[in-house]
Design a protein around this motif. Structure first.
Motif, PDB file in Angstrom:
ATOM      1  N   PHE A  99       0.924  -1.167  -0.117  1.00  0.00           N
ATOM      2  CA  PHE A  99      -0.063  -0.050   0.020  1.00  0.00           C
ATOM      3  C   PHE A  99       0.919   1.098  -0.197  1.00  0.00           C
ATOM      4  N   ASP A 100       0.472   2.295  -0.761  1.00  0.00           N
ATOM      5  CA  ASP A 100       1.321   3.611  -0.856  1.00  0.00           C
ATOM      6  C   ASP A 100       0.354   4.773  -0.531  1.00  0.00           C
ATOM      7  N   TRP A 101       0.852   5.452   0.444  1.00  0.00           N
ATOM      8  CA  TRP A 101       0.009   6.334   0.986  1.00  0.00           C
ATOM      9  C   TRP A 101       0.445   7.787   0.511  1.00  0.00           C
ATOM     10  N   PHE A 102      -0.460   8.403  -0.053  1.00  0.00           N
ATOM     11  CA  PHE A 102      -0.164   9.813  -0.643  1.00  0.00           C
ATOM     12  C   PHE A 102      -0.648  10.910   0.400  1.00  0.00           C
ATOM     13  N   ARG A 103       0.181  11.507   0.662  1.00  0.00           N
ATOM     14  CA  ARG A 103      -0.152  12.912   1.594  1.00  0.00           C
ATOM     15  C   ARG A 103      -0.010  14.203   0.786  1.00  0.00           C
ATOM     16  N   SER A 104      -0.715  15.311   1.121  1.00  0.00           N
ATOM     17  CA  SER A 104      -0.570  16.589   0.634  1.00  0.00           C
ATOM     18  C   SER A 104      -0.510  17.477   1.600  1.00  0.00           C
ATOM     19  N   ARG A 105       0.634  17.950   2.111  1.00  0.00           N
ATOM     20  CA  ARG A 105       0.660  18.896   3.215  1.00  0.00           C
ATOM     21  C   ARG A 105       0.570  20.495   2.753  1.00  0.00           C
ATOM     22  N   MET A 106      -0.650  20.847   2.617  1.00  0.00           N
ATOM     23  CA  MET A 106      -0.659  22.404   2.221  1.00  0.00           C
ATOM     24  C   MET A 106      -2.322  22.733   2.257  1.00  0.00           C
ATOM     25  N   LEU A 107      -2.533  24.055   2.204  1.00  0.00           N
ATOM     26  CA  LEU A 107      -3.803  24.469   2.106  1.00  0.00           C
ATOM     27  C   LEU A 107      -4.647  23.958   0.977  1.00  0.00           C
ATOM     28  N   GLY A 108      -5.578  23.415   1.239  1.00  0.00           N
ATOM     29  CA  GLY A 108      -6.373  22.764   0.027  1.00  0.00           C
ATOM     30  C   GLY A 108      -6.300  21.382  -0.323  1.00  0.00           C
TER      31      GLY A 108
END
Length: 579
Positions: A99-108
């Motif tokens: 399993f590959d977990w994508f995170r986007s650390r930013m407003l929105g």
């Protein structure tokens, strides 16, 4: 020596964790209602119109890296601060999980770079168990969600056409852009095979919907963030106007650690680490809304242990983290000889496909349940780093201008000439389908590993079943048939059983949902049908975690619709003093 937890000294009506689709919509709806809101975001503030952050309309050679390996999964100029791997923020796997977990650390969050594919779930998608006996039905129906889909369409804007397909509900559409040449060729070939091809449904403005946003000017770079707010991103379309209300305090670089509760089990606030000074702070509020993404919200709940909730907040059922599932995905590309030596013209269009294939199959006649849709790529977009031929067929020989065959490539003038000849002659297909939610697929807290903020990390357990593998095989067979009908030549060897027919690792499609599922039975679900925790009445989850099942559609439009519904329920319950 214990560190002191610093308090903000202010009690909000609502504290929202996460500013993506669900959190941004909650901030908009609740601020419009006059509630005082704390909005916590784990990354920095982001505005694609800010000259210091803007990457739209830059040439590839303007990258400070100039051809070096990119630091972002989707390219140097992509508007996603994060990825599947983030320095200092690990996650672990067990039992051979991939399993590959994508995170986007930013407003929105992830809404800054997504494909804007904005599809409603259909009537069947909410009640699949009633049709095929697999998984579970949602506790709500399409008819209950439809009015909220309508509001999302009108508030945000989505182009498309009314098609009257039974499980592909029509909405309130803006005019779609004209198809590109390769899309017209796909439509003709697929039509010959009895496969429907219809205008795509993307949340990109083809005409204005309000004074704050301008329509698309067809630069085809939506993934870079739109400087005129012509596409949908939560930061631009929801959080920005919510901030103007004066009712929202934005806390950036706030890495949430846990939800705080009192002795009665009522949520009282959120404890977070300020990533700029590494101090712990608490924000107190009457209502807590989690919208940090399906896995991150589950992580927060599992890390929020107390005497009343020894297994994690709202987890008396033991369901938090379970029933995790992502969309299936498989792809194929091809070379179209008839598109060689094309005349140059502007074919950019929107930052995504203008046509697509909705699910058309009859599962009663197939060897797998559920379905998938097909997305297209191709055309004469701006080449990026590493633009080449990607062609391993016809023994590497191609017709030269003099009629004789030659090997493509080389160096110098010959190489540049081949680049020009082959530019725009590639087409790509990507299937995106439904995986059936299973309790055996889950995320849990790793007892031995913490991230750089000292927060225990997630550990994943996930496998595909024959249902998904057979679906991927059907995708590859479909791609092959369409390519052959187009007169194209498929690139490379057709994926086979040894690679599960090219089925992507779970998590790679970035549609993970289901970790805090809703249901009527508190013993088998985390939330009720209003996204409210069964065991903690002033706690809500409005990201994809609430999903009982995925569909053969992207989840964002459903997250937005359910967030409106849950947010207005919060307002109603606060007025009635029920929470």
């Amino acid at each position: 020596m214990a560190f002191e937890i610093k308090k903000t000294g202010k009690v909000y009506d609502v504290c929202i964790v996460g500013s993506g689709a669900g959190g941004g919509m909650a901030a908009k709806i609740l601020s419009d209602a006059g509630l005082k809101i704390a909005l916590l975001e784990a990354g920095p503030k982001y505005d694609p119109a800010d000259p210091d952050q803007m990457t739209q309309l830059k040439w590839p050679y303007e990258s400070p890296r100039r051809g070096a390996s990119t630091t972002r999964p989707f390219g140097d100029f992509d508007a996603a601060y994060g990825g599947w791997e983030i320095n200092g923020e690990p996650y672990t796997k067990k039992n051979g999980t991939e399993f590959d977990w994508f995170r986007s650390r930013m407003l929105g969050g992830r809404t800054n770079h997504w494909g804007r594919i904005s599809l409603r779930f259909g009537p069947r998608d909410f009640k699949h168990r009633s049709y095929d006996g697999l998984g579970d039905d949602w506790p709500i129906s399409y008819e209950e969600v439809a009015p909220y889909y309508d509001r999302v369409d009108k508030m945000i804007g989505v182009f498309g056409t009314k098609e009257n397909l039974p499980n592909e509900p029509d909405g309130y559409f803006l005019p779609p852009p004209k198809p590109r040449l390769h899309e017209l060729m796909i439509k003709k070939a697929a039509g010959n095979l009895g496969i429907p091809v219809i205008p795509a449904r993307l949340s990109i403005l083809t005409r204005p919907v309000n004074k704050e946003r301008s329509p698309c000017f067809y630069c085809s770079q939506c993934n870079r963030g739109c400087s005129v707010y012509g596409d949908f991103s939560s930061s631009s379309v929801l959080v920005k106007p919510a901030m103007k209300s004066g009712h929202v305090d934005l806390y950036t670089n706030a890495m949430a650690r846990e939800v705080l509760t009192d002795s009665s089990g009522k949520a009282t606030g959120v404890l977070y680490v300020d990533k700029t000074d590494l101090q712990e702070y608490s924000v107190n509020a009457k209502v807590i809304i989690l919208a940090a993404s399906a896995c991150e919200s589950a992580r927060l709940l599992l890390n929020s242990k107390s005497a009343k909730f020894p297994n994690g907040l709202a987890n008396g059922s033991g369901v938090v983290g379970k029933y995790l599932h992502d969309s299936t995905g498989a792809s194929r590309s091809a070379f179209l000889p008839q598109l060689m030596d094309r005349k140059r013209y502007n074919e950019d269009g929107t930052g995504g496909m203008h046509l697509y294939i909705p699910w058309w199959g009859d599962n009663k006649k197939l060897d797998f349940p559920r379905g998938y849709h097909v997305e297209f790529g191709g055309g004469m977009h701006m080449p990026g780093y590493g633009f080449g031929f990607g062609m391993e067929r016809m023994n590497g020989k191609y017709p030269g201008k003099d009629g004789a065959t030659k090997a493509a490539g080389g160096y110098g003038a010959g190489l540049k000439d081949d680049y020009r000849r082959f530019f725009g002659a590639q087409v790509g297909f990507a299937g995106r389908g439904e995986c059936i939610a299973r309790e055996e697929n889950y995320c849990e807290i790793d007892p031995n590993v913490v991230d750089k903020w000292g927060i225990p990390v997630l550990r994943f357990n996930y496998t595909w079943t024959d249902h998904e593998i057979k679906q991927a095989k059907h995708m590859q067979d479909t791609f092959e048939q369409i390519i052959h009908e187009m007169g194209g030549v498929a690139n490379g060897t057709k994926p086979g059983a040894d690679t599960m027919y090219g089925l992507e690792n779970p998590g790679r499609i970035i549609h993970e949902v289901g970790t805090t599922r809703m249901g009527d039975d508190p013993r088998k679900s985390v939330l009720n049908k209003f996204n409210q925790a069964h065991e903690c009445k002033n706690l809500f989850v409005v990201d994809g975690g609430s999903f009982v099942s995925q569909a053969d559609k992207n989840p964002t439009w459903t997250i937005l619709a359910l967030s409106i519904r849950a947010s207005e329920y919060v307002v109603d319950q606060l007025k009635k003093q029920n929470i």
